[in-house]
Write an enzyme that holds these catalytic residues in place. Structure first.
Site, PDB file in Angstrom:
ATOM      1  N   MET A 140       0.847  -1.189   0.000  1.00 34.44           N
ATOM      2  CA  MET A 140       0.000   0.000   0.000  1.00 34.44           C
ATOM      3  C   MET A 140       0.884   1.240   0.000  1.00 34.44           C
ATOM      4  O   MET A 140       1.733   1.402   0.879  1.00 34.44           O
ATOM      5  CB  MET A 140      -0.919  -0.048   1.229  1.00 34.44           C
ATOM      6  CG  MET A 140      -1.945  -1.170   1.130  1.00 34.44           C
ATOM      7  SD  MET A 140      -2.738  -1.539   2.702  1.00 34.44           S
ATOM      8  CE  MET A 140      -3.787  -0.137   2.925  1.00 34.44           C
ATOM      9  N   GLN A 155       5.857  -4.389  -6.661  1.00 29.61           N
ATOM     10  CA  GLN A 155       4.737  -3.953  -7.493  1.00 29.61           C
ATOM     11  C   GLN A 155       5.143  -2.779  -8.375  1.00 29.61           C
ATOM     12  O   GLN A 155       5.700  -1.790  -7.899  1.00 29.61           O
ATOM     13  CB  GLN A 155       3.539  -3.542  -6.633  1.00 29.61           C
ATOM     14  CG  GLN A 155       2.303  -3.301  -7.512  1.00 29.61           C
ATOM     15  CD  GLN A 155       1.063  -2.931  -6.735  1.00 29.61           C
ATOM     16  OE1 GLN A 155       0.998  -1.839  -6.171  1.00 29.61           O
ATOM     17  NE2 GLN A 155       0.088  -3.810  -6.696  1.00 29.61           N
ATOM     18  N   CYS A 186      -4.979   1.079  -8.817  1.00 31.77           N
ATOM     19  CA  CYS A 186      -4.887   2.380  -8.153  1.00 31.77           C
ATOM     20  C   CYS A 186      -5.894   3.376  -8.739  1.00 31.77           C
ATOM     21  O   CYS A 186      -5.931   3.588  -9.957  1.00 31.77           O
ATOM     22  CB  CYS A 186      -3.463   2.930  -8.281  1.00 31.77           C
ATOM     23  SG  CYS A 186      -3.277   4.496  -7.411  1.00 31.77           S
ATOM     24  N   LYS A 218      -2.679  -7.005  -9.913  1.00 34.86           N
ATOM     25  CA  LYS A 218      -3.674  -6.584  -8.915  1.00 34.86           C
ATOM     26  C   LYS A 218      -4.678  -5.722  -9.654  1.00 34.86           C
ATOM     27  O   LYS A 218      -4.305  -4.720 -10.282  1.00 34.86           O
ATOM     28  CB  LYS A 218      -2.968  -5.783  -7.821  1.00 34.86           C
ATOM     29  CG  LYS A 218      -3.885  -4.989  -6.905  1.00 34.86           C
ATOM     30  CD  LYS A 218      -4.299  -5.823  -5.693  1.00 34.86           C
ATOM     31  CE  LYS A 218      -5.259  -5.068  -4.802  1.00 34.86           C
ATOM     32  NZ  LYS A 218      -4.767  -3.808  -4.301  1.00 34.86           N
ATOM     33  N   GLU A 240     -12.288  -5.190   2.396  1.00 33.36           N
ATOM     34  CA  GLU A 240     -13.193  -5.193   3.565  1.00 33.36           C
ATOM     35  C   GLU A 240     -13.104  -6.453   4.413  1.00 33.36           C
ATOM     36  O   GLU A 240     -14.110  -6.894   4.967  1.00 33.36           O
ATOM     37  CB  GLU A 240     -14.646  -4.974   3.127  1.00 33.36           C
ATOM     38  CG  GLU A 240     -14.915  -3.627   2.493  1.00 33.36           C
ATOM     39  CD  GLU A 240     -14.658  -2.427   3.418  1.00 33.36           C
ATOM     40  OE1 GLU A 240     -14.944  -2.524   4.627  1.00 33.36           O
ATOM     41  OE2 GLU A 240     -14.172  -1.402   2.916  1.00 33.36           O
ATOM     42  N   ARG A 298      -6.316  -2.709   4.781  1.00 34.27           N
ATOM     43  CA  ARG A 298      -6.380  -1.962   6.040  1.00 34.27           C
ATOM     44  C   ARG A 298      -6.602  -2.853   7.254  1.00 34.27           C
ATOM     45  O   ARG A 298      -6.168  -2.531   8.366  1.00 34.27           O
ATOM     46  CB  ARG A 298      -7.484  -0.896   5.934  1.00 34.27           C
ATOM     47  CG  ARG A 298      -7.139   0.202   4.938  1.00 34.27           C
ATOM     48  CD  ARG A 298      -8.369   0.952   4.490  1.00 34.27           C
ATOM     49  NE  ARG A 298      -9.315   0.063   3.812  1.00 34.27           N
ATOM     50  CZ  ARG A 298     -10.535   0.388   3.437  1.00 34.27           C
ATOM     51  NH1 ARG A 298     -10.976   1.600   3.681  1.00 34.27           N
ATOM     52  NH2 ARG A 298     -11.321  -0.483   2.826  1.00 34.27           N
TER      53      ARG A 298
HETATM   54  C1  LIG Z   1      -3.471   4.425   1.533  1.00 30.03           C
HETATM   55  C2  LIG Z   1      -3.631   3.270   0.603  1.00 30.03           C
HETATM   56  C3  LIG Z   1      -2.608   2.982  -0.297  1.00 30.03           C
HETATM   57  C4  LIG Z   1      -2.739   1.903  -1.188  1.00 30.03           C
HETATM   58  N1  LIG Z   1      -1.714   1.614  -2.045  1.00 30.03           N
HETATM   59  C5  LIG Z   1      -1.788   0.506  -2.839  1.00 30.03           C
HETATM   60  C6  LIG Z   1      -0.686   0.113  -3.670  1.00 30.03           C
HETATM   61  O1  LIG Z   1       0.378   0.749  -3.702  1.00 30.03           O
HETATM   62  N2  LIG Z   1      -0.843  -0.991  -4.438  1.00 30.03           N
HETATM   63  C7  LIG Z   1      -1.991  -1.740  -4.429  1.00 30.03           C
HETATM   64  O2  LIG Z   1      -2.074  -2.754  -5.121  1.00 30.03           O
HETATM   65  N3  LIG Z   1      -3.030  -1.375  -3.655  1.00 30.03           N
HETATM   66  C8  LIG Z   1      -2.950  -0.300  -2.869  1.00 30.03           C
HETATM   67  N4  LIG Z   1      -4.008   0.045  -2.067  1.00 30.03           N
HETATM   68  C9  LIG Z   1      -5.236  -0.773  -2.094  1.00 30.03           C
HETATM   69  C10 LIG Z   1      -5.151  -1.916  -1.081  1.00 30.03           C
HETATM   70  O3  LIG Z   1      -4.125  -2.814  -1.454  1.00 30.03           O
HETATM   71  C11 LIG Z   1      -6.466  -2.695  -1.025  1.00 30.03           C
HETATM   72  O4  LIG Z   1      -6.723  -3.193  -2.309  1.00 30.03           O
HETATM   73  C12 LIG Z   1      -7.625  -1.819  -0.580  1.00 30.03           C
HETATM   74  O5  LIG Z   1      -7.283  -1.051   0.553  1.00 30.03           O
HETATM   75  C13 LIG Z   1      -8.844  -2.680  -0.277  1.00 30.03           C
HETATM   76  O6  LIG Z   1      -8.558  -3.599   0.740  1.00 30.03           O
HETATM   77  P1  LIG Z   1      -9.044  -3.333   2.256  1.00 30.03           P
HETATM   78  O7  LIG Z   1     -10.529  -3.048   2.200  1.00 30.03           O
HETATM   79  O8  LIG Z   1      -8.687  -4.621   2.951  1.00 30.03           O
HETATM   80  O9  LIG Z   1      -8.274  -2.170   2.761  1.00 30.03           O
HETATM   81  C14 LIG Z   1      -3.915   1.113  -1.182  1.00 30.03           C
HETATM   82  C15 LIG Z   1      -4.932   1.414  -0.271  1.00 30.03           C
HETATM   83  C16 LIG Z   1      -4.805   2.476   0.613  1.00 30.03           C
HETATM   84  C17 LIG Z   1      -5.936   2.763   1.585  1.00 30.03           C
END
Ligand SMILES: Cc1cc2nc3c(=O)[nH]c(=O)nc-3n(C[C@H](O)[C@H](O)[C@H](O)COP(=O)(O)O)c2cc1C
Length: 315
Positions: free
Chosen positions: A1, A69, A99, A140, A202, A225
């Site tokens: 992330m 990535q 993204c 992804k 989620e 998260r």
């Molecule tokens: C602050 C932030 C930065 C993120 N950066 C990336 C990233 O660099 N690469 C990626 O594949 N996903 C990124 N994501 C998405 C997360 O990998 C994930 O797909 C998304 O948060 C949904 O999952 P969750 O509901 O479990 O948080 C990011 C999400 C957040 C909130």
């Protein structure tokens, strides 16, 4: 992330346990091949000055493999950077089609590419050709851009181009990060695709994992998260799959993680107090989903700009 799962966070969370794989933050590729130092910054786990133990190369100290990535839209430069990353020691490459950020999408990278399966095919096949056959390549993606009409076509394009697995964040780019995650939209893909699918979105506790599995029939998941809200979530899920129930990590142990995160960050001379304070606040905010103590702490620190003062208030 991006801006979150840096080297030290990867060490902390995989150190707690339960992870099979970890990804770097995305490295944004435009029209150049990065010098070695950029790859080392994104993935210190391949820097021989930091990692003297060869067996742990491209892994965290607890042995979890780390893949890099990349994000971008130029097949040639994506391939050249992927090849260089692997030459330098990265053990796997992931391509970001998820993204939603305006700055990223405006330059033709991330989720905007989900509007054209042909581009996904071109990008993945070009990177595939540049990598050794046995180097894992993954993508992804989200369900789609505006809607999920192209989900199947996009996933098939990625598979046919030679990816080894796909991680799907079960929301469209238009959904942003708004709950719920639409796990059910992925169900049909399991009987069509031959490569493994990892589902994401989620999952905040063990019950969410089982709900997601029941709805989607997906066994493997990626945590976002939720990994911060419950630092032992991956471990909890793994244990429950083996019919074990672990005691949930105590707040006092979470405090130790936050304090070690601060210690590491404050030892990096180029990182400002303000930046560290922001990172601590965000983590504490996500912890509020699982710990009442985090909510109390957040009230105390939300206006605090000094990272040192914040960390002194963590009990
Ligand atoms: C602050 C932030 C930065 C993120 N950066 C990336 C990233 O660099 N690469 C990626 O594949 N996903 C990124 N994501 C998405 C997360 O990998 C994930 O797909 C998304 O948060 C949904 O999952 P969750 O509901 O479990 O948080 C990011 C999400 C957040 C909130």
């Amino acid at each position: 992330m991006d801006g979150i799962t840096d080297f030290y966070v990867r060490q902390i969370l995989t150190g707690v346990g339960g992870y099979d794989l970890s990804m770097t933050e995305f490295l944004r590729v435009t029209n150049s091949v990065f010098p070695r130092r950029v790859f080392y910054k994104n993935c210190p786990e391949i820097n021989p000055d930091i990692y003297q133990n060869n067996e742990l190369f491209s892994c965290t100290q607890s042995g979890t493999p780390v893949h890099m990535q990349l994000l971008g839209s130029d097949p040639e430069f994506m391939a050249a950077n992927a090849a260089k990353a692997v030459e330098l020691g990265v053990s796997g490459v992931d391509i970001n089609f998820g993204c939603p950020a305006k700055t990223v999408n405006g330059h033709g990278g991330g989720a905007v590419l989900l509007q054209d399966p042909k581009i996904l095919y071109q990008l993945i096949s070009s990177v595939r050709e540049a990598l050794p056959k046995n180097t894992p390549l993954s993508a992804k993606m989200r369900l789609g851009y505006e809607n999920s009409e192209l989900l199947l076509e996009n996933a098939k394009a990625i598979e046919e181009a030679g990816a080894d697995f796909i991680t799907i964040h079960a929301r469209t780019k238009f959904d942003g990060y708004r709950p719920p995650a639409k796990w059910h939209e992925v169900t049909d893909l399991f009987s069509i695709l031959k490569i493994p699918i990892i589902l994401n979105g989620e999952i905040w506790d063990v019950n969410d994992y089982y709900k997601c599995r029941e709805i989607s029939s997906c066994e493997d998941i990626m945590l976002g998260r939720g990994a911060f809200a419950s630092p032992d979530l991956a471990k909890q899920i793994k244990a429950s799959k083996n019919n074990q129930t672990l005691q949930i990590m105590r707040w006092s142990d979470v405090s130790v993680l936050l304090k070690s995160f601060y210690k590491y960050m404050s030892e990096q001379h180029l990182i400002s107090e303000k930046y560290i304070a922001g990172r601590l606040k965000l983590w504490i905010k996500w912890l509020m989903a699982s710990y009442d103590e985090a909510a109390d702490l957040f009230e105390l620190i939300k206006k605090e700009k000094s990272a040192l003062k914040i960390v002194q208030m963590i009990t």
